[in-house]
Scaffold this motif. Sequence first.
Motif, short mmCIF file in Angstrom:
data_model
loop_
_atom_site.label_atom_id
_atom_site.label_comp_id
_atom_site.label_asym_id
_atom_site.label_seq_id
_atom_site.Cartn_x
_atom_site.Cartn_y
_atom_site.Cartn_z
N SER A 21 0.84 -1.17 -0.12
CA SER A 21 0.00 0.05 -0.02
C SER A 21 0.91 1.22 -0.11
O SER A 21 0.61 2.31 -0.81
N ALA A 22 1.90 1.16 0.94
CA ALA A 22 2.76 2.33 1.22
C ALA A 22 3.73 2.54 -0.50
O ALA A 22 3.58 3.77 -0.81
N GLY A 24 4.15 2.92 -3.92
CA GLY A 24 3.39 2.98 -5.15
C GLY A 24 3.94 4.33 -5.89
O GLY A 24 4.77 4.58 -5.98
N LEU A 25 2.93 4.97 -6.70
CA LEU A 25 3.17 5.73 -7.60
C LEU A 25 3.68 7.19 -6.66
O LEU A 25 4.52 7.94 -7.22
N GLY A 26 3.16 7.21 -5.45
CA GLY A 26 3.67 8.27 -4.67
C GLY A 26 5.03 8.53 -4.62
O GLY A 26 5.77 9.59 -4.60
N ASN A 27 5.80 7.31 -4.74
CA ASN A 27 7.15 7.17 -4.23
C ASN A 27 7.88 7.61 -5.50
O ASN A 27 8.95 8.25 -5.85
N TYR A 103 -5.34 8.23 -8.73
CA TYR A 103 -4.82 7.24 -8.65
C TYR A 103 -4.83 6.26 -9.78
O TYR A 103 -4.21 5.73 -10.63
N TYR A 230 0.93 10.79 2.44
CA TYR A 230 0.44 9.97 1.56
C TYR A 230 1.34 9.06 0.91
O TYR A 230 0.82 7.71 0.60
N SER A 231 2.52 9.04 1.06
CA SER A 231 3.50 7.93 0.70
C SER A 231 3.48 6.79 1.62
O SER A 231 3.48 5.74 1.20
N SER A 233 0.90 6.12 3.24
CA SER A 233 -0.39 5.81 3.31
C SER A 233 -1.14 5.97 4.66
O SER A 233 -2.07 5.04 5.19
N MET A 236 -5.29 9.10 6.19
CA MET A 236 -6.55 8.65 5.33
C MET A 236 -7.17 7.28 6.11
O MET A 236 -8.06 6.82 5.66
N ILE A 238 -6.32 4.77 6.63
CA ILE A 238 -6.33 3.48 5.87
C ILE A 238 -5.44 2.36 6.73
O ILE A 238 -5.94 1.08 6.66
N SER A 326 -1.19 -0.41 -3.90
CA SER A 326 -1.62 0.58 -3.45
C SER A 326 -3.09 0.91 -3.86
O SER A 326 -4.15 1.37 -2.83
N SER A 329 -5.64 -1.18 -2.25
CA SER A 329 -5.75 -0.70 -0.49
C SER A 329 -6.57 0.35 -0.41
O SER A 329 -7.52 0.33 0.59
N LEU A 330 -6.66 1.23 -1.38
CA LEU A 330 -7.52 2.53 -1.30
C LEU A 330 -8.98 1.87 -1.59
O LEU A 330 -9.88 2.24 -0.64
N1 PFF Z 1 1.33 5.22 -0.56
C1 PFF Z 1 0.79 5.19 -1.94
C2 PFF Z 1 1.56 5.70 -2.85
O1 PFF Z 1 2.70 6.24 -2.37
O2 PFF Z 1 1.39 5.41 -4.06
C3 PFF Z 1 -0.63 5.92 -2.19
C4 PFF Z 1 -1.59 5.70 -1.15
C5 PFF Z 1 -2.42 4.29 -0.90
C6 PFF Z 1 -2.18 6.70 -0.58
C7 PFF Z 1 -3.20 4.03 0.09
C8 PFF Z 1 -3.06 6.49 0.62
C9 PFF Z 1 -3.29 5.24 0.87
F1 PFF Z 1 -4.28 5.13 1.84
#
Ligand code: PFF
Length: 466
Positions: A21-22, A24-27, A103, A230-231, A233, A236, A238, A326, A329-330
């Motif tokens: 989940s962590a 993902g695209l954010g990184n 996303y 965000y990165s 996760s 939110m 989650i 990711s 998980s959302l």
């Molecule tokens: N953490 C994920 C990323 O860095 O791409 C994006 C994400 C997943 C954000 C799950 C929030 C979340 F709850």
Amino acid sequence: MDNKRSQWGSRVGFILAAAGSAVGLGNIWKFPGRAYEGGGGSFLLIYLLIVIFLGAPLMITELSVGRASQSNIVSTFQRLGHKGYSWVGWIGVCGAFVITCYYCHVGGWVLRYVFGYALEAPAIYEDSLGYFYEMLGAHADGTTSVPWTAIGFAAAFTALNAVIILKGVVGGIERFNKIGMPALFILLLILLARTVTLPGSMQGLKYMLSFDWSKVSFSTILAALGQAFYSLSIGMAIMITYGSYLPKNENIAKNTTLICIMDTLVAVLAGFIIVPGVFATLGEEEIGKGGGFAFVSLAKMFESMPGGRFFGVLFYLLLLFAALTSCISLIESIVAFLTEKFSLQRKTATVWLCLILFAIGCLYTCSQAAVPLHGIWLDGTNGVTYPAFCDFMEYLTDRIMIPVCALGCCIFVGWVWKPEKAIEEVKSCGAAFKLAGIYKILIKYVAPVAILTILIMSFTSGMTLS
Ligand code: PFF
């Protein structure tokens, strides 16, 4: 995992799901662009401090609240006897919803690039920026049109998510990550080696290692805070859902440390590849057009590598899997909420949710370059502005919803539910929680004060920190 309170089968199962989940695209897609805007090294330093002092304690908090309540994001607070704090969960769900809208679309772009490198790599090499914008409906002759390519691939990516969730093969995808994640990491190391030897990239490396405080304002710090949460996760709620599936004998503190290290390593590595890559590929004059950092800047590297096309396909394929875990998980946590709260059927909730997410996400993709859609924003640095709608969506989540939800969690655990309960939950695995004292101070005082100050200053002060 389904919406009954099932549990992770094993430690590896949880770590994979949470790290999946962590990371993902954010990184890879978001972080490098943010690091560039925030002055390179200065952003990096702020980011690391935020991960250590705010991110990690918050992850511990969310996981322990989830495990203690055994409930979904919103009902958690009620279960723990504080219904008045349900708003924190609502903001979390809304934030997760807005994030998922875009996303799904960016995931679609990644899918497009898998096919792009497989079928027409020379076209990407020839004009990587043009190729990216063509996908988004802005053509080389200056005209624009509805970005059907991007929308089509986003539809495919969203459908893929829905199928995986409905078929219950989430576990399979997570297990794939057991190989996929280390593979992505190794590939990033290979790309790093390539970056540093690319002509023109040194300037970018220097940029990432230097501290340009003139680019740093409270708004930058808020961006770093939103990006870090965000990165990871978090913010939110989650991880509350994930914690609710976690067996009592799992060590929350240890797992948190592992996830934070993995996630941050991938982000920093991507920053050191992509920002120098952008300097080498685009040159300084084009650097402002950074929307597609992860898509545009790697072309030159793949072009100049032996087997570059193969590595190109492999890279976007691995990124696709990272994005999938990711995104799942959302969607999963919103579905868990919808089914439990409104007694919806899992299938109905998933299908409708995916359709709505996709439709709203179309505004995100269209406003990238083809359609002049705008939002409105106010901050202390720039006053009132009208950012492109796509940026507006990201600002909304990264700079308001995530920090406010995180602040709510800190206040709830620090002052209402009490940190002792979270500490007890961490210790319930039988291991000591050596940093419990520090955790208590961080969650009670440091985190809420820091988040609140950054939020307020970002919207009221025009100060830069130089
Ligand atoms: N953490 C994920 C990323 O860095 O791409 C994006 C994400 C997943 C954000 C799950 C929030 C979340 F709850």
